[in-house]
Scaffold this motif. Structure first.
Motif, PDB file in Angstrom:
ATOM      1  N   UNK A   1     -10.911   2.355 -10.366  1.00 49.39           N
ATOM      2  CA  UNK A   1      -9.877   2.132 -11.381  1.00 49.39           C
ATOM      3  C   UNK A   1     -10.033   3.079 -12.584  1.00 49.39           C
ATOM      4  N   UNK A   2     -11.155   3.794 -12.652  1.00 50.62           N
ATOM      5  CA  UNK A   2     -11.431   4.698 -13.773  1.00 50.62           C
ATOM      6  C   UNK A   2     -10.736   6.047 -13.558  1.00 50.62           C
ATOM      7  N   UNK A   3     -10.022   6.502 -14.583  1.00 50.28           N
ATOM      8  CA  UNK A   3      -9.273   7.750 -14.529  1.00 50.28           C
ATOM      9  C   UNK A   3     -10.171   8.908 -14.942  1.00 50.28           C
ATOM     10  N   UNK A   4     -11.068   9.291 -14.043  1.00 49.49           N
ATOM     11  CA  UNK A   4     -12.003  10.369 -14.334  1.00 49.49           C
ATOM     12  C   UNK A   4     -12.548  10.915 -13.024  1.00 49.49           C
ATOM     13  N   UNK A   5     -12.978  12.181 -13.040  1.00 50.45           N
ATOM     14  CA  UNK A   5     -13.554  12.800 -11.842  1.00 50.45           C
ATOM     15  C   UNK A   5     -14.900  12.178 -11.488  1.00 50.45           C
ATOM     16  N   UNK A   6     -15.673  11.824 -12.509  1.00 52.11           N
ATOM     17  CA  UNK A   6     -16.992  11.226 -12.281  1.00 52.11           C
ATOM     18  C   UNK A   6     -17.040   9.881 -12.986  1.00 52.11           C
ATOM     19  N   UNK A   7     -17.321   8.848 -12.224  1.00 53.21           N
ATOM     20  CA  UNK A   7     -17.489   7.499 -12.774  1.00 53.21           C
ATOM     21  C   UNK A   7     -18.630   6.842 -12.019  1.00 53.21           C
ATOM     22  N   UNK A   8     -19.599   6.312 -12.764  1.00 54.60           N
ATOM     23  CA  UNK A   8     -20.785   5.704 -12.164  1.00 54.60           C
ATOM     24  C   UNK A   8     -21.059   4.344 -12.799  1.00 54.60           C
ATOM     25  N   UNK A   9     -21.530   3.416 -12.008  1.00 54.16           N
ATOM     26  CA  UNK A   9     -21.863   2.093 -12.532  1.00 54.16           C
ATOM     27  C   UNK A   9     -23.136   2.188 -13.363  1.00 54.16           C
ATOM     28  N   UNK A  10     -23.071   1.739 -14.612  1.00 56.14           N
ATOM     29  CA  UNK A  10     -24.244   1.719 -15.485  1.00 56.14           C
ATOM     30  C   UNK A  10     -24.926   0.358 -15.390  1.00 56.14           C
TER      31      UNK A  10
ATOM     32  N   UNK B   1       0.820  -1.205   0.000  1.00 55.82           N
ATOM     33  CA  UNK B   1       0.000   0.000   0.000  1.00 55.82           C
ATOM     34  C   UNK B   1       0.858   1.261   0.000  1.00 55.82           C
ATOM     35  N   UNK B   2       2.057   1.183   0.604  1.00 50.82           N
ATOM     36  CA  UNK B   2       2.941   2.351   0.659  1.00 50.82           C
ATOM     37  C   UNK B   2       3.675   2.591  -0.650  1.00 50.82           C
ATOM     38  N   UNK B   3       3.756   1.558  -1.489  1.00 55.56           N
ATOM     39  CA  UNK B   3       4.407   1.736  -2.795  1.00 55.56           C
ATOM     40  C   UNK B   3       3.640   2.776  -3.585  1.00 55.56           C
ATOM     41  N   UNK B   4       4.328   3.413  -4.506  1.00 59.77           N
ATOM     42  CA  UNK B   4       3.626   4.434  -5.278  1.00 59.77           C
ATOM     43  C   UNK B   4       2.679   3.764  -6.269  1.00 59.77           C
ATOM     44  N   UNK B   5       1.449   4.193  -6.223  1.00 62.67           N
ATOM     45  CA  UNK B   5       0.470   3.791  -7.229  1.00 62.67           C
ATOM     46  C   UNK B   5      -0.415   4.985  -7.513  1.00 62.67           C
ATOM     47  N   UNK B   6      -1.164   4.900  -8.580  1.00 64.46           N
ATOM     48  CA  UNK B   6      -2.015   6.020  -8.965  1.00 64.46           C
ATOM     49  C   UNK B   6      -3.023   6.321  -7.860  1.00 64.46           C
ATOM     50  N   UNK B   7      -3.420   7.587  -7.758  1.00 64.20           N
ATOM     51  CA  UNK B   7      -4.426   7.987  -6.782  1.00 64.20           C
ATOM     52  C   UNK B   7      -5.809   7.818  -7.385  1.00 64.20           C
ATOM     53  N   UNK B   8      -6.743   7.436  -6.535  1.00 60.15           N
ATOM     54  CA  UNK B   8      -8.133   7.295  -6.963  1.00 60.15           C
ATOM     55  C   UNK B   8      -8.667   8.688  -7.289  1.00 60.15           C
ATOM     56  N   UNK B   9      -9.312   8.832  -8.443  1.00 60.59           N
ATOM     57  CA  UNK B   9      -9.852  10.128  -8.849  1.00 60.59           C
ATOM     58  C   UNK B   9     -11.375  10.171  -8.780  1.00 60.59           C
ATOM     59  N   UNK B  10     -12.026   9.017  -8.998  1.00 61.62           N
ATOM     60  CA  UNK B  10     -13.465   9.005  -9.212  1.00 61.62           C
ATOM     61  C   UNK B  10     -14.299   9.034  -7.937  1.00 61.62           C
TER      62      UNK B  10
ATOM     63  N   UNK C   1      -4.598   3.494 -13.009  1.00 58.42           N
ATOM     64  CA  UNK C   1      -5.825   4.046 -13.582  1.00 58.42           C
ATOM     65  C   UNK C   1      -6.017   3.631 -15.032  1.00 58.42           C
ATOM     66  N   UNK C   2      -7.265   3.302 -15.352  1.00 57.76           N
ATOM     67  CA  UNK C   2      -7.680   2.846 -16.685  1.00 57.76           C
ATOM     68  C   UNK C   2      -6.997   1.548 -17.106  1.00 57.76           C
ATOM     69  N   UNK C   3      -6.381   0.842 -16.152  1.00 58.56           N
ATOM     70  CA  UNK C   3      -5.751  -0.444 -16.462  1.00 58.56           C
ATOM     71  C   UNK C   3      -6.191  -1.526 -15.489  1.00 58.56           C
ATOM     72  N   UNK C   4      -5.750  -1.418 -14.224  1.00 51.63           N
ATOM     73  CA  UNK C   4      -6.059  -2.480 -13.267  1.00 51.63           C
ATOM     74  C   UNK C   4      -5.966  -1.972 -11.833  1.00 51.63           C
TER      75      UNK C   4
ATOM     76  N   UNK D   1     -17.307  10.591 -17.038  1.00 47.14           N
ATOM     77  CA  UNK D   1     -17.805  11.891 -17.491  1.00 47.14           C
ATOM     78  C   UNK D   1     -17.220  12.281 -18.839  1.00 47.14           C
ATOM     79  N   UNK D   2     -15.914  12.186 -19.015  1.00 43.49           N
ATOM     80  CA  UNK D   2     -15.255  12.489 -20.297  1.00 43.49           C
ATOM     81  C   UNK D   2     -15.871  13.697 -20.991  1.00 43.49           C
TER      82      UNK D   2
END
Length: 198
Positions: free
Chosen positions: A118-127, A56-65, A80-83, A182-183
């Protein structure tokens, strides 16, 4: 099995699956739990809780959504946008009191929040979500959810995310999620509308 060979096996197993518990290692290597603990100590391999903290302390992308505290479980890896990978331990408040079996919505919530995170966006919602519970999860078990972004389509407004949840090596849940992102859109009470770009 000679000690040197056992040490090689132990190192390989933990490298392949850092979430492996000492109990699982005893079963696979057919030795006592004390032997596993001594082997780990000799090899300088920390216990599971410490390994998770290090990951968890390793560097990984920050959650945006969504805010990190809204993710169900602890994120231990995120691209983000991968896994992404999260860990969620089933506690007393997550189970039916009579059976000790986890309520399904907790297992689903871990997978769903990881699919959104995991989505690289400010707004992400389950459809939509196509889910399958493969076996019930019990009190004290650790759920490891792994999310994979499989595709991003239509002006990047939708993403398909596949999530697999494991307890040890056994898959307990599978979900296929379509996530709106959102894109360039914004969300109103009536749904998603095109944002005014002028």
């Amino acid at each position: 099995m000679p000690k040197r060979q056992r040490h090689q096996q132990l190192s390989k197993l933990i490298e392949e699956n850092p979430f492996m518990t000492d109990r699982e290692l005893t079963r696979l290597l057919k030795v006592s739990i004390q032997t596993i603990r001594l082997d780990r100590l000799e090899l300088g391999i920390p216990e599971l809780r410490e390994r998770l903290k290090l990951m968890a302390e390793r560097s990984y992308d920050s959650v945006r959504s969504l805010p990190l505290h809204e993710v169900i479980g602890d994120i231990v890896d995120l691209q983000l946008d991968k896994s992404g990978i999260s860990l969620f331990e089933i506690a007393h408040e997550h189970v039916f009191s009579r059976t000790g079996i986890a309520r399904g919505h907790h297992v689903f919530a871990q997978a769903n929040s990881l699919a959104v995170a995991v989505i690289d966006d400010e707004i992400a919602l389950t459809a939509t979500a196509d889910i399958r519970f493969i076996r019930s999860v019990k009190l004290g078990e650790k759920c490891i959810a792994k999310a994979y972004v499989r595709s991003i389509s239509g002006e990047k407004s939708k993403a398909k995310v596949e999530v697999f949840t494991y307890v040890g090596e056994e898959m307990v849940f599978q979900g296929n999620f379509v996530i709106y992102r959102s894109a360039g859109d914004y969300v109103s009470e009536g749904g998603i509308e095109r944002a005014d770009r002028h």
